[in-house]
Design a protein around this motif. Structure first.
Motif, PDB file in Angstrom:
ATOM      1  N   MET A   1       0.768  -1.088   0.193  1.00  0.00           N
ATOM      2  CA  MET A   1       0.099   0.116  -0.018  1.00  0.00           C
ATOM      3  C   MET A   1       0.933   1.335  -0.126  1.00  0.00           C
ATOM      4  SD  MET A   1      -2.903   0.939   2.799  1.00  0.00           S
ATOM      5  CE  MET A   1      -1.913   1.663   3.970  1.00  0.00           C
ATOM      6  N   ASN A   2       0.387   2.078  -0.963  1.00  0.00           N
ATOM      7  CA  ASN A   2       1.324   3.371  -0.927  1.00  0.00           C
ATOM      8  C   ASN A   2       0.598   4.703  -1.009  1.00  0.00           C
ATOM      9  OD1 ASN A   2       3.899   1.749  -1.508  1.00  0.00           O
ATOM     10  ND2 ASN A   2       3.435   1.832  -3.649  1.00  0.00           N
ATOM     11  N   LEU A   3       0.843   5.539  -0.024  1.00  0.00           N
ATOM     12  CA  LEU A   3      -0.106   6.452   0.114  1.00  0.00           C
ATOM     13  C   LEU A   3       1.116   8.031  -0.033  1.00  0.00           C
ATOM     14  CD1 LEU A   3      -2.025   5.662   3.180  1.00  0.00           C
ATOM     15  CD2 LEU A   3      -2.829   5.820   0.810  1.00  0.00           C
ATOM     16  N   GLU A 101       4.840   3.684   2.726  1.00  0.00           N
ATOM     17  CA  GLU A 101       4.717   2.468   1.934  1.00  0.00           C
ATOM     18  C   GLU A 101       4.647   1.246   3.021  1.00  0.00           C
ATOM     19  OE1 GLU A 101       7.927   1.850  -1.046  1.00  0.00           O
ATOM     20  OE2 GLU A 101       8.156   4.019  -1.066  1.00  0.00           O
ATOM     21  N   ALA A 109      -5.200  -3.296   4.850  1.00  0.00           N
ATOM     22  CA  ALA A 109      -5.080  -2.103   4.043  1.00  0.00           C
ATOM     23  C   ALA A 109      -6.206  -1.178   3.827  1.00  0.00           C
ATOM     24  CB  ALA A 109      -4.531  -2.523   2.538  1.00  0.00           C
ATOM     25  N   MET A 110      -7.361  -1.954   3.752  1.00  0.00           N
ATOM     26  CA  MET A 110      -8.741  -1.404   3.690  1.00  0.00           C
ATOM     27  C   MET A 110      -8.968  -0.534   4.888  1.00  0.00           C
ATOM     28  SD  MET A 110     -12.205  -3.248   2.228  1.00  0.00           S
ATOM     29  CE  MET A 110     -12.730  -3.745   3.924  1.00  0.00           C
ATOM     30  N   VAL A 112      -6.751   0.579   7.270  1.00  0.00           N
ATOM     31  CA  VAL A 112      -5.855   1.520   7.686  1.00  0.00           C
ATOM     32  C   VAL A 112      -5.499   2.556   6.678  1.00  0.00           C
ATOM     33  CG1 VAL A 112      -4.589   0.156   9.303  1.00  0.00           C
ATOM     34  CG2 VAL A 112      -3.744   0.283   6.991  1.00  0.00           C
ATOM     35  N   LYS A 113      -6.015   2.492   5.589  1.00  0.00           N
ATOM     36  CA  LYS A 113      -5.718   3.371   4.316  1.00  0.00           C
ATOM     37  C   LYS A 113      -6.343   4.956   4.603  1.00  0.00           C
ATOM     38  CE  LYS A 113      -6.058   4.070  -0.399  1.00  0.00           C
ATOM     39  NZ  LYS A 113      -6.550   3.656  -1.725  1.00  0.00           N
ATOM     40  N   GLY A 114      -7.575   4.902   5.219  1.00  0.00           N
ATOM     41  CA  GLY A 114      -8.084   6.231   5.519  1.00  0.00           C
ATOM     42  C   GLY A 114      -7.234   7.099   6.810  1.00  0.00           C
ATOM     43  N   ILE A 116      -4.429   6.359   8.298  1.00  0.00           N
ATOM     44  CA  ILE A 116      -2.989   6.646   7.540  1.00  0.00           C
ATOM     45  C   ILE A 116      -2.949   7.858   6.478  1.00  0.00           C
ATOM     46  CG2 ILE A 116      -0.636   5.854   6.598  1.00  0.00           C
ATOM     47  CD1 ILE A 116      -1.526   3.087   7.773  1.00  0.00           C
ATOM     48  N   GLY A 117      -3.722   7.969   5.725  1.00  0.00           N
ATOM     49  CA  GLY A 117      -3.765   8.962   4.702  1.00  0.00           C
ATOM     50  C   GLY A 117      -4.079  10.210   5.297  1.00  0.00           C
TER      51      GLY A 117
END
Length: 130
Positions: A1-3, A101, A109-110, A112-114, A116-117
Motif C-alpha cells: 500500500m502506497n500513500l 509504503e 490495508a482497507m 488503515v488506508k483512511g 494513515i492517509g
C-alpha cells in the motif's frame, strides 16, 4: 500500500528542514491534535499513539542530506516506511512531501488506508510548526 501527502511549501531552507526532521523529538510538533502519547525512545526513534489506534514505534532508517529522510516501523509485525522528500525551492524555502509504503494484507490495508492517509496529510500540513 502506497500513500502520499500533498506537497507543502515551508519557509525554511532544505538543509534547515532536514536538520529539524532528523531530530526525532521535533515530530511531536507535527502530530495531530488527537495524539494520546509521544515519547522519544532513543536518539533516532520514538513511540507515538493516537486515540483509538495502537502505539507505533518509528526508527530512523536512512537519511540523505538535505533531501531525504526515511523512518520505518521498529517492529516487523507491520512493516512500513515513512519517507520525507525535501526539494529546495530557494535559499529560504523548500517543499516537502511524505510517502508511506506498507506491506499489509487486503483487509488490513482497507482498514488503515483512511486513517494513515489523514495522518500523513496532517504531518505535512504541520511542517510550518517546525
Amino acid at each position: 500500500m502506497n500513500l502520499e501527502s500533498p506537497k507543502v511549501t515551508v519557509q525554511k531552507s532544505a538543509q534547515d528542514l532536514f536538520d529539524q526532521l532528523t531530530d526525532v523529538k521535533n515530530f511531536e510538533k507535527l502530530m495531530p491534535d488527537n495524539i494520546a502519547k509521544f515519547e522519544v525512545t532513543g536518539e533516532d526513534s520514538f513511540i507515538f499513539g493516537l486515540k483509538g489506534m495502537p502505539e507505533i514505534k518509528l526508527k530512523m532508517k536512512d537519511k540523505t542530506a538535505p533531501n531525504k529522510i526515511v523512518l520505518g516501523a521498529a517492529s516487523d509485525k507491520l512493516p512500513f516506511t515513512l519517507t520525507s522528500n525535501i526539494d529546495s525551492v530557494s535559499d529560504s524555502e523548500s517543499a516537502v512531501q511524505l510517502f508511506f509504503e506498507g506491506e499489509f494484507n487486503a483487509m488490513m490495508a482497507m482498514m488503515v488506508k483512511g486513517p494513515i492517509g489523514k495522518f500523513i496529510e496532517t504531518l505535512a500540513n504541520n511542517m510550518h510548526k517546525l
